[in-house]
Design a protein around this motif. Structure first.
Motif, PDB file in Angstrom:
ATOM      1  N   ILE B 109       0.856  -1.191   0.000  1.00 11.15           N
ATOM      2  CA  ILE B 109       0.000   0.000   0.000  1.00 11.15           C
ATOM      3  C   ILE B 109       0.891   1.239   0.000  1.00 11.15           C
ATOM      4  O   ILE B 109       1.376   1.682   1.042  1.00 11.15           O
ATOM      5  CB  ILE B 109      -0.981  -0.004   1.189  1.00 11.15           C
ATOM      6  N   VAL B 110       1.142   1.744  -1.195  1.00  7.32           N
ATOM      7  CA  VAL B 110       2.028   2.887  -1.369  1.00  7.32           C
ATOM      8  C   VAL B 110       1.218   4.161  -1.122  1.00  7.32           C
ATOM      9  O   VAL B 110       0.187   4.377  -1.758  1.00  7.32           O
ATOM     10  CB  VAL B 110       2.623   2.890  -2.788  1.00  7.32           C
ATOM     11  N   ILE B 111       1.677   5.002  -0.178  1.00  2.00           N
ATOM     12  CA  ILE B 111       0.884   6.190   0.164  1.00  2.00           C
ATOM     13  C   ILE B 111       1.525   7.485  -0.321  1.00  2.00           C
ATOM     14  O   ILE B 111       0.901   8.522  -0.308  1.00  2.00           O
ATOM     15  CB  ILE B 111       0.587   6.271   1.673  1.00  2.00           C
ATOM     16  N   SER B 112       2.782   7.436  -0.715  1.00  3.86           N
ATOM     17  CA  SER B 112       3.376   8.618  -1.335  1.00  3.86           C
ATOM     18  C   SER B 112       4.550   8.149  -2.187  1.00  3.86           C
ATOM     19  O   SER B 112       4.807   6.956  -2.294  1.00  3.86           O
ATOM     20  CB  SER B 112       3.819   9.642  -0.289  1.00  3.86           C
ATOM     21  N   GLU B 113       5.232   9.096  -2.746  1.00  2.00           N
ATOM     22  CA  GLU B 113       6.302   8.819  -3.702  1.00  2.00           C
ATOM     23  C   GLU B 113       7.237   7.688  -3.261  1.00  2.00           C
ATOM     24  O   GLU B 113       7.607   6.827  -4.036  1.00  2.00           O
ATOM     25  CB  GLU B 113       7.118  10.114  -3.897  1.00  2.00           C
ATOM     26  N   ASN B 114       7.621   7.708  -1.978  1.00  2.00           N
ATOM     27  CA  ASN B 114       8.645   6.767  -1.536  1.00  2.00           C
ATOM     28  C   ASN B 114       8.281   6.148  -0.193  1.00  2.00           C
ATOM     29  O   ASN B 114       9.142   5.870   0.633  1.00  2.00           O
ATOM     30  CB  ASN B 114       9.986   7.513  -1.422  1.00  2.00           C
ATOM     31  N   GLU B 115       6.981   5.927   0.017  1.00  2.00           N
ATOM     32  CA  GLU B 115       6.546   5.531   1.351  1.00  2.00           C
ATOM     33  C   GLU B 115       5.359   4.575   1.260  1.00  2.00           C
ATOM     34  O   GLU B 115       4.466   4.760   0.437  1.00  2.00           O
ATOM     35  CB  GLU B 115       6.143   6.804   2.119  1.00  2.00           C
ATOM     36  N   VAL B 116       5.375   3.548   2.135  1.00  5.63           N
ATOM     37  CA  VAL B 116       4.204   2.672   2.207  1.00  5.63           C
ATOM     38  C   VAL B 116       3.507   2.872   3.549  1.00  5.63           C
ATOM     39  O   VAL B 116       4.078   3.423   4.494  1.00  5.63           O
ATOM     40  CB  VAL B 116       4.573   1.177   2.014  1.00  5.63           C
ATOM     41  N   LEU B 117       2.274   2.400   3.598  1.00  5.44           N
ATOM     42  CA  LEU B 117       1.462   2.539   4.812  1.00  5.44           C
ATOM     43  C   LEU B 117       2.118   1.796   5.969  1.00  5.44           C
ATOM     44  O   LEU B 117       2.629   0.690   5.806  1.00  5.44           O
ATOM     45  CB  LEU B 117       0.072   1.947   4.546  1.00  5.44           C
ATOM     46  N   HIS B 118       2.111   2.402   7.161  1.00  2.09           N
ATOM     47  CA  HIS B 118       2.440   1.605   8.344  1.00  2.09           C
ATOM     48  C   HIS B 118       1.273   1.687   9.320  1.00  2.09           C
ATOM     49  O   HIS B 118       0.539   2.671   9.353  1.00  2.09           O
ATOM     50  CB  HIS B 118       3.769   2.021   8.969  1.00  2.09           C
ATOM     51  N   ILE B 119       1.096   0.611  10.058  1.00  5.47           N
ATOM     52  CA  ILE B 119      -0.006   0.565  11.019  1.00  5.47           C
ATOM     53  C   ILE B 119       0.569   0.362  12.411  1.00  5.47           C
ATOM     54  O   ILE B 119       1.567  -0.354  12.589  1.00  5.47           O
ATOM     55  CB  ILE B 119      -1.033  -0.535  10.677  1.00  5.47           C
ATOM     56  N   GLU B 120      -0.027   1.041  13.366  1.00  5.81           N
ATOM     57  CA  GLU B 120       0.391   0.916  14.769  1.00  5.81           C
ATOM     58  C   GLU B 120      -0.780   0.316  15.525  1.00  5.81           C
ATOM     59  O   GLU B 120      -1.852   0.898  15.584  1.00  5.81           O
ATOM     60  CB  GLU B 120       0.759   2.298  15.321  1.00  5.81           C
ATOM     61  N   GLU B 121      -0.576  -0.863  16.063  1.00  3.87           N
ATOM     62  CA  GLU B 121      -1.658  -1.561  16.740  1.00  3.87           C
ATOM     63  C   GLU B 121      -1.296  -1.804  18.195  1.00  3.87           C
ATOM     64  O   GLU B 121      -0.125  -1.936  18.546  1.00  3.87           O
ATOM     65  CB  GLU B 121      -1.952  -2.898  16.047  1.00  3.87           C
ATOM     66  N   HIS B 122      -2.324  -1.869  19.030  1.00  8.99           N
ATOM     67  CA  HIS B 122      -2.117  -2.063  20.462  1.00  8.99           C
ATOM     68  C   HIS B 122      -3.058  -3.144  20.962  1.00  8.99           C
ATOM     69  O   HIS B 122      -4.187  -3.265  20.504  1.00  8.99           O
ATOM     70  CB  HIS B 122      -2.395  -0.751  21.212  1.00  8.99           C
ATOM     71  N   ASP B 123      -2.569  -3.925  21.897  1.00 13.96           N
ATOM     72  CA  ASP B 123      -3.435  -4.908  22.549  1.00 13.96           C
ATOM     73  C   ASP B 123      -3.074  -4.938  24.024  1.00 13.96           C
ATOM     74  O   ASP B 123      -1.916  -4.691  24.402  1.00 13.96           O
ATOM     75  CB  ASP B 123      -3.231  -6.297  21.902  1.00 13.96           C
ATOM     76  N   THR B 124      -4.055  -5.204  24.846  1.00 13.27           N
ATOM     77  CA  THR B 124      -3.802  -5.389  26.277  1.00 13.27           C
ATOM     78  C   THR B 124      -4.616  -6.576  26.763  1.00 13.27           C
ATOM     79  O   THR B 124      -5.780  -6.746  26.365  1.00 13.27           O
ATOM     80  CB  THR B 124      -4.143  -4.096  27.057  1.00 13.27           C
ATOM     81  N   LYS B 125      -3.974  -7.412  27.569  1.00 12.61           N
ATOM     82  CA  LYS B 125      -4.690  -8.563  28.129  1.00 12.61           C
ATOM     83  C   LYS B 125      -4.184  -8.818  29.543  1.00 12.61           C
ATOM     84  O   LYS B 125      -3.071  -8.404  29.902  1.00 12.61           O
ATOM     85  CB  LYS B 125      -4.490  -9.812  27.260  1.00 12.61           C
ATOM     86  N   THR B 126      -4.983  -9.493  30.315  1.00 11.82           N
ATOM     87  CA  THR B 126      -4.627  -9.815  31.695  1.00 11.82           C
ATOM     88  C   THR B 126      -4.470 -11.329  31.825  1.00 11.82           C
ATOM     89  O   THR B 126      -5.321 -12.079  31.345  1.00 11.82           O
ATOM     90  CB  THR B 126      -5.740  -9.315  32.648  1.00 11.82           C
ATOM     91  N   MET B 127      -3.360 -11.717  32.467  1.00  5.30           N
ATOM     92  CA  MET B 127      -3.095 -13.163  32.602  1.00  5.30           C
ATOM     93  C   MET B 127      -2.074 -13.422  33.699  1.00  5.30           C
ATOM     94  O   MET B 127      -1.359 -12.511  34.132  1.00  5.30           O
ATOM     95  CB  MET B 127      -2.602 -13.737  31.267  1.00  5.30           C
ATOM     96  N   LYS B 128      -2.018 -14.668  34.124  1.00  2.69           N
ATOM     97  CA  LYS B 128      -1.012 -15.089  35.098  1.00  2.69           C
ATOM     98  C   LYS B 128       0.275 -15.436  34.349  1.00  2.69           C
ATOM     99  O   LYS B 128       0.246 -15.813  33.179  1.00  2.69           O
ATOM    100  CB  LYS B 128      -1.487 -16.317  35.880  1.00  2.69           C
ATOM    101  N   ALA B 129       1.395 -15.324  35.063  1.00  3.89           N
ATOM    102  CA  ALA B 129       2.680 -15.723  34.483  1.00  3.89           C
ATOM    103  C   ALA B 129       3.047 -17.125  34.942  1.00  3.89           C
ATOM    104  O   ALA B 129       2.644 -17.561  36.022  1.00  3.89           O
ATOM    105  CB  ALA B 129       3.762 -14.735  34.902  1.00  3.89           C
ATOM    106  N   VAL B 130       3.796 -17.822  34.102  1.00  5.50           N
ATOM    107  CA  VAL B 130       4.386 -19.103  34.519  1.00  5.50           C
ATOM    108  C   VAL B 130       5.894 -18.980  34.432  1.00  5.50           C
ATOM    109  O   VAL B 130       6.424 -18.140  33.691  1.00  5.50           O
ATOM    110  CB  VAL B 130       3.902 -20.289  33.641  1.00  5.50           C
ATOM    111  N   ASN B 131       6.595 -19.829  35.203  1.00  4.03           N
ATOM    112  CA  ASN B 131       8.053 -19.772  35.185  1.00  4.03           C
ATOM    113  C   ASN B 131       8.605 -20.249  33.851  1.00  4.03           C
ATOM    114  O   ASN B 131       8.133 -21.235  33.286  1.00  4.03           O
ATOM    115  CB  ASN B 131       8.632 -20.650  36.310  1.00  4.03           C
ATOM    116  N   ALA B 132       9.604 -19.525  33.376  1.00  6.53           N
ATOM    117  CA  ALA B 132      10.237 -19.901  32.109  1.00  6.53           C
ATOM    118  C   ALA B 132      11.038 -21.176  32.300  1.00  6.53           C
ATOM    119  O   ALA B 132      11.543 -21.442  33.373  1.00  6.53           O
ATOM    120  CB  ALA B 132      11.128 -18.781  31.630  1.00  6.53           C
TER     121      ALA B 132
END
Lengths: 369, 132
Positions: B109-132
């Motif tokens: 998706i080319v948006i200008s002469e020398n540039e393509v579209l970039h998207i910035e997305e965010h997510d948040t979730k709640t969870m327990k951790a486990v040991n690595a």
């Protein structure tokens, strides 16, 4: 209008089921089997970079497995959607030689997988299409460049492609008509999604009014007008205290809901070898409320179109609350009804679809009058 | 786009000082490493030091600088990538808030002469951790 009515081939693109495949509900094989079993075919379109791991590299055993599966379940491969990733390097665009090579690999993948059409995209210029024509001919793959909002058939860029096709005279240069270029309203299901995100009725009414105004004016004459419209949706959201919705309004209001008229497709109709039956939802009357599906099918039938229509459900981006499978079933019923009302029919038999598609793609090279 | 699916529920692991979470592409098609421009990982509001953040994909681990020119490794839509960084997440049965920001370039998706579209997305979730 031609004397012989067309018989479009019913089909679907797996893109319509993105949400189900992304959440690993159906793998590729299961999804293809479901498409066949539930009658969404016989036409089958797939996006290379979505469904084939390692694309465009396809090994012989995978290609064999895939084609055997399609044959076993009784579907007809229509288009492999490929991408002109001109910005794959972050700091520069591909140069012309790199772009042609990038596309060559995908055209060869289409041939190897057994797709007679490769859907290509607007970032390919008339020069690029002319350069790709011999590669397409060698591989016997029709390159169908997608005319997608914010473009439309009579847009200068599309007419320049059409005129080059006419000059080159290759039977393998064509267009994919995406119905999103000829939409009649801001999709109600997207308005419902905004409502669920807390948008007020007053704000939604303003979004609808803004879009309807652009529909009355017609599609943007050039990129400057397109940019102004894009910005106006952002401004509307900001003025109403919901700036976070602005980009979303703008992308969808200009890039998904194109305001050209149905008849605009006549500008390129002889070169339309594939159709994306883009749509966004189904209402309580089992009709598409913002895409004129009936008028579009009638236009295709009356102009002798006997290629595939891939139902392309785009509402999955925002519609979390309805099954895409039910929605696509209903949209295809609208297509069949419209074809019947136009005095013809949609082809749903697999053997007939193969014959009709082969004849459609072998039709003589068109010429401008 | 499918931003609500970026963070995979139940995948938070930690060794005490370093934590990781599995992430899914919020897009319908595969993208190469060169189009994965960056990601941030925060746990309970504490961001991982950007210099410590790594991107795990196809069994290999990268900095975002290493991904910049990489058109050989692709993020396939069905695959989970692993985002890790220096930030604690106690595996003590408590719930943690995980935040991920992700920036992707859309190469067609080319948006200008020398540039393509970039998207910035965010997510948040709640969870327990486990040991690595």
């Amino acid at each position: 209008m031609t004397e012989t009515l067309g018989t479009p081939i019913q089909g679907v693109t797996l893109y319509s089921f993105t949400r189900a495949s992304h959440q690993r509900e159906y793998d590729l094989e299961a999804l293809i089997r479901k498409v066949a079993a539930d009658g969404y075919g016989p036409g089958l379109e797939i996006i290379g970079f979505s469904s084939f791991r390692g694309f465009p590299a396809i090994d012989d055993s995978f290609a064999g497995w895939f084609k055997d599966l399609v044959a076993e379940v009784g579907l007809t491969q229509t288009s492999l959607a490929v991408n002109a990733d001109i910005g794959i390097h972050r700091d520069r665009l591909l140069d012309q030689d790199e772009l042609i090579e990038y596309m060559r690999l995908q055209i060869e993948a289409a041939a190897k997988l057994g797709f007679p059409i490769a859907r290509v995209q607007i970032s390919l210029t008339p020069d690029s299409m002319e350069q790709l024509a011999p590669i397409a001919e060698k591989n016997d793959v029709t390159l169908a460049l997608e005319v997608h909002a914010d473009q439309y058939a009579s847009h200068p860029r599309i007419l320049a492609l059409r005129d080059r096709y006419e000059k080159v005279g290759s039977p393998r240069l064509a267009f994919t008509a995406d119905w999103g270029a000829t939409v009649t309203g801001f999709a109600p299901s997207l308005l419902e999604a905004y409502r669920r995100r807390g948008a007020s009725e007053d704000l939604l009414a303003q979004v609808v009014d803004l879009w309807n105004g652009y529909y009355a004016e017609g599609p943007p004459a050039n990129q400057q007008v397109h940019g102004q419209r894009f910005g106006s949706f952002i401004g509307l959201a900001a003025r109403n205290g919901r700036p976070e919705l602005g980009i979303d309004f703008a992308i969808n209001g200009t890039g998904l809901f194109g305001p050209a008229r149905v008849e605009d497709w006549l500008e390129i109709m002889p070169w339309v070898r594939h159709v994306h039956g883009k749509f966004f939802g189904i209402d309580e009357n089992h009709e598409e409320p913002s895409v004129p599906v009936r008028d579009l099918v009638k236009l295709l039938v009356e102009n002798g179109y006997s290629g595939a229509i891939s139902s392309e459900y785009e509402g999955w981006h925002w519609n979390h609350w309805q099954s895409p499978f039910d929605i696509i079933r209903d949209e295809q019923a609208v297509q069949r009804s419209a074809a019947s009302n136009a005095g013809s029919r949609m082809i749903t038999d697999n053997a007939e679809a193969k014959r009709v598609l082969a004849a459609h793609l072998a039709a003589p090279v068109p010429h401008l009058n | 786009m499918i931003p609500d699916r970026i963070i995979e529920q139940g995948t938070l692991t930690s060794n005490g000082s370093r934590s990781s979470v599995e992430v899914r592409i919020p897009w319908y098609r595969a993208l190469p490493g060169s189009c994965i421009a960056g990601a941030t990982l925060s746990i309970d509001g504490i961001p991982a030091d950007p210099g410590s953040v790594r991107w795990g994909m196809n069994g290999k681990e990268f900095t975002f600088d290493e991904l910049r020119d990489n058109t050989d490794e692709w993020w396939f839509p069905l695959d989970s990538a692993v985002l890790s960084g220096d930030v604690p997440a106690a595996a003590d049965g408590s719930e943690h808030t995980v935040d991920v920001d992700l920036t992707l370039y859309i190469p067609y998706i080319v948006i200008s002469e020398n540039e393509v579209l970039h998207i910035e997305e965010h997510d948040t979730k709640t969870m327990k951790a486990v040991n690595a």
